[in-house]
Motif scaffolding. Structure first.
Motif, PDB file in Angstrom:
ATOM      1  N   SER A   1      38.333  56.350  36.806  1.00 43.84           N
ATOM      2  CA  SER A   1      38.932  55.664  37.947  1.00 43.84           C
ATOM      3  C   SER A   1      38.677  54.168  37.827  1.00 43.84           C
ATOM      4  O   SER A   1      37.613  53.742  37.379  1.00 43.84           O
ATOM      5  CB  SER A   1      38.369  56.197  39.254  1.00 43.84           C
ATOM      6  N   LEU A   2      39.670  53.395  38.208  1.00 39.07           N
ATOM      7  CA  LEU A   2      39.506  51.947  38.090  1.00 39.07           C
ATOM      8  C   LEU A   2      39.894  51.261  39.385  1.00 39.07           C
ATOM      9  O   LEU A   2      40.676  51.774  40.183  1.00 39.07           O
ATOM     10  CB  LEU A   2      40.317  51.391  36.911  1.00 39.07           C
ATOM     11  N   ILE A   3      39.318  50.111  39.565  1.00 38.87           N
ATOM     12  CA  ILE A   3      39.619  49.312  40.748  1.00 38.87           C
ATOM     13  C   ILE A   3      39.695  47.849  40.340  1.00 38.87           C
ATOM     14  O   ILE A   3      38.985  47.406  39.430  1.00 38.87           O
ATOM     15  CB  ILE A   3      38.565  49.545  41.855  1.00 38.87           C
ATOM     16  N   GLU A   4      40.565  47.135  41.030  1.00 36.26           N
ATOM     17  CA  GLU A   4      40.654  45.697  40.780  1.00 36.26           C
ATOM     18  C   GLU A   4      39.456  45.015  41.421  1.00 36.26           C
ATOM     19  O   GLU A   4      39.192  45.227  42.603  1.00 36.26           O
ATOM     20  CB  GLU A   4      41.933  45.164  41.430  1.00 36.26           C
TER      21      GLU A   4
ATOM     22  N   LEU B   1      42.681  59.001  26.946  1.00 33.99           N
ATOM     23  CA  LEU B   1      41.921  58.501  28.088  1.00 33.99           C
ATOM     24  C   LEU B   1      42.876  57.816  29.059  1.00 33.99           C
ATOM     25  O   LEU B   1      43.612  56.918  28.651  1.00 33.99           O
ATOM     26  CB  LEU B   1      40.843  57.508  27.637  1.00 33.99           C
ATOM     27  N   PHE B   2      42.846  58.246  30.293  1.00 30.36           N
ATOM     28  CA  PHE B   2      43.731  57.642  31.291  1.00 30.36           C
ATOM     29  C   PHE B   2      42.942  56.969  32.398  1.00 30.36           C
ATOM     30  O   PHE B   2      41.816  57.363  32.713  1.00 30.36           O
ATOM     31  CB  PHE B   2      44.667  58.706  31.882  1.00 30.36           C
ATOM     32  N   ALA B   3      43.556  55.942  32.950  1.00 32.95           N
ATOM     33  CA  ALA B   3      42.948  55.255  34.085  1.00 32.95           C
ATOM     34  C   ALA B   3      43.559  55.797  35.368  1.00 32.95           C
ATOM     35  O   ALA B   3      44.759  56.075  35.423  1.00 32.95           O
ATOM     36  CB  ALA B   3      43.187  53.753  33.988  1.00 32.95           C
ATOM     37  N   TYR B   4      42.730  55.962  36.371  1.00 37.49           N
ATOM     38  CA  TYR B   4      43.201  56.422  37.688  1.00 37.49           C
ATOM     39  C   TYR B   4      42.982  55.290  38.665  1.00 37.49           C
ATOM     40  O   TYR B   4      41.842  54.979  39.029  1.00 37.49           O
ATOM     41  CB  TYR B   4      42.414  57.664  38.093  1.00 37.49           C
ATOM     42  N   PRO B   5      44.068  54.607  39.060  1.00 39.13           N
ATOM     43  CA  PRO B   5      43.868  53.431  39.913  1.00 39.13           C
ATOM     44  C   PRO B   5      43.489  53.846  41.334  1.00 39.13           C
ATOM     45  O   PRO B   5      44.150  54.697  41.932  1.00 39.13           O
ATOM     46  CB  PRO B   5      45.237  52.737  39.893  1.00 39.13           C
ATOM     47  N   PHE B   6      42.409  53.273  41.823  1.00 40.34           N
ATOM     48  CA  PHE B   6      41.936  53.573  43.176  1.00 40.34           C
ATOM     49  C   PHE B   6      42.176  52.366  44.063  1.00 40.34           C
ATOM     50  O   PHE B   6      41.906  51.231  43.678  1.00 40.34           O
ATOM     51  CB  PHE B   6      40.443  53.903  43.146  1.00 40.34           C
ATOM     52  N   LYS B   7      42.735  52.654  45.242  1.00 38.74           N
ATOM     53  CA  LYS B   7      42.910  51.572  46.206  1.00 38.74           C
ATOM     54  C   LYS B   7      42.109  51.933  47.435  1.00 38.74           C
ATOM     55  O   LYS B   7      42.133  53.071  47.886  1.00 38.74           O
ATOM     56  CB  LYS B   7      44.394  51.404  46.543  1.00 38.74           C
ATOM     57  N   GLY B   8      41.426  50.988  47.973  1.00 44.08           N
ATOM     58  CA  GLY B   8      40.609  51.276  49.151  1.00 44.08           C
ATOM     59  C   GLY B   8      39.281  50.562  49.025  1.00 44.08           C
ATOM     60  O   GLY B   8      39.064  49.786  48.088  1.00 44.08           O
ATOM     61  N   TYR B   9      38.408  50.854  49.967  1.00 43.19           N
ATOM     62  CA  TYR B   9      37.123  50.164  49.994  1.00 43.19           C
ATOM     63  C   TYR B   9      36.197  50.739  48.932  1.00 43.19           C
ATOM     64  O   TYR B   9      36.017  51.946  48.833  1.00 43.19           O
ATOM     65  CB  TYR B   9      36.494  50.327  51.375  1.00 43.19           C
ATOM     66  N   TRP B  10      35.622  49.890  48.127  1.00 37.46           N
ATOM     67  CA  TRP B  10      34.647  50.324  47.130  1.00 37.46           C
ATOM     68  C   TRP B  10      33.666  49.182  46.923  1.00 37.46           C
ATOM     69  O   TRP B  10      34.072  48.045  46.738  1.00 37.46           O
ATOM     70  CB  TRP B  10      35.336  50.661  45.809  1.00 37.46           C
ATOM     71  N   LYS B  11      32.407  49.473  47.018  1.00 40.84           N
ATOM     72  CA  LYS B  11      31.439  48.387  46.866  1.00 40.84           C
ATOM     73  C   LYS B  11      30.213  48.868  46.105  1.00 40.84           C
ATOM     74  O   LYS B  11      29.648  49.912  46.418  1.00 40.84           O
ATOM     75  CB  LYS B  11      31.033  47.859  48.244  1.00 40.84           C
ATOM     76  N   ASP B  12      29.864  48.078  45.114  1.00 38.13           N
ATOM     77  CA  ASP B  12      28.630  48.316  44.387  1.00 38.13           C
ATOM     78  C   ASP B  12      27.550  47.493  45.080  1.00 38.13           C
ATOM     79  O   ASP B  12      27.541  46.279  44.979  1.00 38.13           O
ATOM     80  CB  ASP B  12      28.801  47.864  42.928  1.00 38.13           C
ATOM     81  N   VAL B  13      26.681  48.157  45.824  1.00 36.95           N
ATOM     82  CA  VAL B  13      25.702  47.408  46.608  1.00 36.95           C
ATOM     83  C   VAL B  13      24.422  47.207  45.793  1.00 36.95           C
ATOM     84  O   VAL B  13      23.350  47.652  46.165  1.00 36.95           O
ATOM     85  CB  VAL B  13      25.406  48.100  47.957  1.00 36.95           C
ATOM     86  N   GLY B  14      24.582  46.515  44.688  1.00 41.28           N
ATOM     87  CA  GLY B  14      23.485  46.391  43.739  1.00 41.28           C
ATOM     88  C   GLY B  14      22.530  45.247  44.010  1.00 41.28           C
ATOM     89  O   GLY B  14      21.476  45.167  43.400  1.00 41.28           O
ATOM     90  N   THR B  15      22.904  44.339  44.915  1.00 48.77           N
ATOM     91  CA  THR B  15      22.025  43.215  45.195  1.00 48.77           C
ATOM     92  C   THR B  15      21.766  43.142  46.698  1.00 48.77           C
ATOM     93  O   THR B  15      22.497  43.741  47.490  1.00 48.77           O
ATOM     94  CB  THR B  15      22.672  41.877  44.766  1.00 48.77           C
ATOM     95  N   VAL B  16      20.750  42.384  47.074  1.00 45.54           N
ATOM     96  CA  VAL B  16      20.429  42.217  48.493  1.00 45.54           C
ATOM     97  C   VAL B  16      21.643  41.625  49.214  1.00 45.54           C
ATOM     98  O   VAL B  16      22.030  42.077  50.294  1.00 45.54           O
ATOM     99  CB  VAL B  16      19.188  41.308  48.656  1.00 45.54           C
ATOM    100  N   GLN B  17      22.275  40.643  48.554  1.00 54.61           N
ATOM    101  CA  GLN B  17      23.446  39.995  49.134  1.00 54.61           C
ATOM    102  C   GLN B  17      24.596  40.989  49.351  1.00 54.61           C
ATOM    103  O   GLN B  17      25.179  41.060  50.432  1.00 54.61           O
ATOM    104  CB  GLN B  17      23.899  38.854  48.201  1.00 54.61           C
TER     105      GLN B  17
END
Lengths: 381, 343
Positions: free
Chosen positions: A152-155, A234-250
């Motif tokens: 799955s991929l996201i912009e 290998l195929f990409a699956y485009p995902f639209k919607g909220y996605w967040k990598d909460v990897g930092t305090v910020q």
């Protein structure tokens, strides 16, 4: 054991070192989020809502809290007679202890877990992200494309692209190139770390990867490039919607603040796609006559006597008289004394902030409150 | 061996004064304090006092009660041995409270025969309190009393009784000869053969038996000293948990002196009120001195004062509803209130 069409493997062993002291004693997937949840609730709830009832959770770093939190999976309706949730920690074999050295080796070492269910497809997930996604739709897409692997991929914003695995696809969305964390990304289509593999292909390539001594046993760095080289589909699956990598305090702070918007992209109130979590069973929140609450998200068990504005308060938080909490995140059972000012900060679980404490950020940086910081402000006599 | 208690909850009671709130549910299932049902208090008190076997005897309209209790998991009563037992009355009784609880107990005498607990606690289902029964059992077992009736300090009976299980069985078996239909009959018989004692309970406890008293007890919860007597961290009140998100306060909301459960979306203003799970309050709406039950929707610019909205009530935009503290305006479950209906 009954055959399962699709089994999920949830990678939950990450340290999340950029979350600093928040992940000192717990794994990143166990970090509290959104006034009630832990990060892993999103992936587990997505599984439950997508009809996936067999989930292996791979733990390694600081697993105590995570293990007891997941329990037998009943919070996510994953306490099943057949399948359900299974926590998979690293284990010792006759010759050695096999730590999970990479995402691929973690799955490789649990091939026996997967074999019991003879799945057709294996869904690989990360327990580090905040999003709502229907994995069933992605599986349908994977089947339709007759893919070997679907990612799955996201912009993402261009300036963040180098933090992710970046994909290049053709018009049919077939992946032609994959760069894990490239210094100079060619585009901004990022892998979300969600893969669907045909079981036979997964097994074959994990066994192959295990035999490569110089491999770092990582999906993005080793397994996917190897498959591309051998011309797998290998195929990409485009995902639209909220996605967040909460990897930092910020970013953790930002994701919490996102929830306060009136029209939030991440709808926690959608009964059709509930985010489940272990319910703490606390009395309703009590807002005292002196309190003022504006644009906030507040959980049960809170006692509020001060002013709360644009903040997220987890269960069991106490805010004393005359205190102001502004644009902050206060985690479970933290106690804020009287006449405090807390602005643009994250207060971790069970931290006690003494009366009269002022914590505010004078630049853009979000302050992560620690006990050391508080004892520095108030030296013990 | 440690003295053990068997919990018996008489949930057959019906109070006519609460009729508007009991059309669809048993008294035991009356919503209270934003996220609880009234039976949660006595049930949690029993569990927190170490009682591991609880029998509930409901009569009419027990669907909502059954749905609430489920397997007893939320009270940690889904056990292999002992746990939660649910004994609906086999008697179709259209005659109000004529038939006493002993008749219902008798229909399930086997349960009492099989129970291993030496003592039984028989309790009503509608007392709001956070009490520990262990010291009362200690007191009772050290006394020479056959039956201990728990009383409120300077008040009447709390309709809670401690008794040896063997004596309870005897009272049930001989109900036709003695004419006793319930525990109340036994303790109120001045010619009783048994030694009956009173235990004075000096903690906070309110028995909910009318709309007026339901309303005032609810409003008193907004005083933090009352609140703290009922919600004690070490002795939590358990209830059926729901997967609701935290409550969201949207721009424009003003909230003061309120108790608010999870899953609410609040855009209007709320004062001196109790808001249950999953309630929506629209922009410009003013809610004062109200009890709003689960999943109600109050649209924009409504004005509600001294109102009880039962579950699933929808109040259309611009509606004004007013009651008084002594006589709150009660809106029945699942109904709709329009702006023009009460003008």
């Amino acid at each position: 054991m009954a055959k399962k069409k699709c089994v999920a493997m949830l990678l939950a062993g990450g340290k999340g070192s950029r979350l600093n002291s928040l992940t000192k004693d717990l794994a990143k997937p166990a970090v509290p989020f959104g006034g009630k949840y832990r990060i892993i609730d999103f992936a587990l709830s997505n599984c439950a809502n997508s009809g996936i009832d067999t989930v292996g959770v791979l733990t390694q770093y600081q697993p105590l809290l995570l293990n007891s939190y997941i329990g037998i999976g009943s919070a996510w309706d994953l306490d099943r007679k057949d399948g359900g949730v299974t926590v998979l920690p690293p284990y010792a074999e006759s010759s050695e202890v096999k730590w999970y050295t990479g995402t691929a080796s973690a799955i490789y070492q649990n091939l026996n877990y997967l074999k019991q269910y003879q799945p057709e497809y294996v869904l690989i997930l990360s327990g580090d992200h905040i999003y709502k996604m229907n994995y069933e739709s992605m599986l349908e897409y994977h089947i339709e494309k007759r893919a070997d692997v679907t990612i799955s991929l996201i912009e993402v914003p261009w300036d963040e692209a180098s933090r992710f695995g970046i994909m290049d696809t053709d018009e049919e969305l077939r992946i032609v190139d994959f760069d894990e964390k490239p210094a100079n990304p060619k585009n901004n289509l990022a892998s979300m770390g969600i893969y669907i593999f045909n079981w036979n292909i997964l097994k074959e390539y994990l066994e192959m990867d295990d035999r490569v001594p110089e491999s770092s046993h990582d999906f993005g760095k080793d397994v996917i490039p190897m498959m591309l080289e051998e011309n797998k589909k290998l195929f990409a699956y485009p995902f639209k919607g909220y996605w967040k990598d909460v990897g930092t305090v910020q970013s953790l702070w930002e994701a919490n603040m996102d929830l306060l918007r009136e029209e939030c992209d991440l709808d926690l109130f959608d009964h059709g796609w509930r985010i489940y979590s272990v319910n703490p069973n606390q009395p309703p929140q009590y807002i005292s006559p002196a309190a003022v609450v504006k644009e906030s998200l507040i959980n049960e068990g809170c006692t509020i006597e001060g002013d709360i504005e644009k903040s997220v308060l987890f269960q069991g938080v106490t805010v004393g008289k005359g205190s102001t909490i502004l644009e902050s995140v206060v985690m479970p059972d933290a106690i804020i004394g009287n006449n405090c000012l807390i602005e643009r900060a994250i207060v971790p679980s069970e931290v006690k902030v003494p009366d009269g404490t002022v914590i505010r950020s004078f630049d853009d940086e979000i302050i992560l409150v620690t006990n050391e910081m508080l004892s520095g402000l108030y030296p013990a006599f | 061996m440690k003295k053990e208690l068997l919990g018996v909850i008489d949930a057959t009671t019906y109070h006519e004064d609460l009729e508007d709130l009991l059309a669809h549910r048993a008294l035991a299932a009356l919503p209270f304090a934003g996220r609880y049902r009234i039976i949660d208090f006595v049930l949690s008190n029993m569990v927190n006092s170490g009682i591991r076997s609880v029998a509930i005897f409901p009569k009419m309209q027990y669907r909502s009660l059954m749905d609430h209790l489920g397997s007893g998991k939320n009270w940690d009563l889904n056990r292999k041995r002992d746990g939660l037992f649910f004994f609906p009355s086999p008697i179709v009784d259209f005659d109000g409270n004529k038939i006493g609880s002993f008749e219902n107990f008798a229909a399930n005498l086997d349960f009492f025969y099989r129970s291993t607990q030496e003592y039984s606690l028989i309790s009503n289902c509608y007392t709001v309190s956070n009490m520990n029964f262990s010291p009362i059992l200690e007191w009772h077992s050290n006394s020479r009393c056959d039956i201990t009736e728990i009383h409120q300090k300077d008040g009447g009976s709390m309709e809670m009784y401690l008794i040896k299980t063997s004596l309870l069985i005897k009272l049930i078996e001989t109900r036709n000869e003695t004419g006793y239909t319930c525990m109340k009959d036994v303790v109120n018989d001045i010619q009783s053969l048994y030694t009956i004692c009173n235990y004075e309970y000096d903690g906070y406890a309110v028995m909910i038996d009318s709309i007026e008293n339901y309303f005032s007890t609810s409003m008193n919860l907004l005083q933090s000293d009352v609140w703290k007597k009922l919600f004690i961290k070490e002795q939590p009140i358990f209830t059926k948990v729901k997967d609701e998100p935290p409550t969201k306060y949207i721009k424009g909301s003003v909230v003061k002196n309120a108790m608010i459960a999870n899953g609410c979306l609040i855009s209007g203003s709320v004062e001196n009120s109790i808001i249950s799970r999953g309630v929506k309050i629209g922009k410009g709406a003013v809610i004062k001195n109200c009890i709003i039950m689960q999943k109600c929707v109050i649209e924009d610019n409504c004005i509600l004062d001294s109102v009880i909205l039962d579950k699933d009530v929808k109040v259309e935009a611009g509606t004004q509803l007013t009651g008084t503290a002594g006589s709150p305006f009660v809106v029945r479950k699942g109904t709709q209130q329009g702006a023009l209906m009460n003008s």
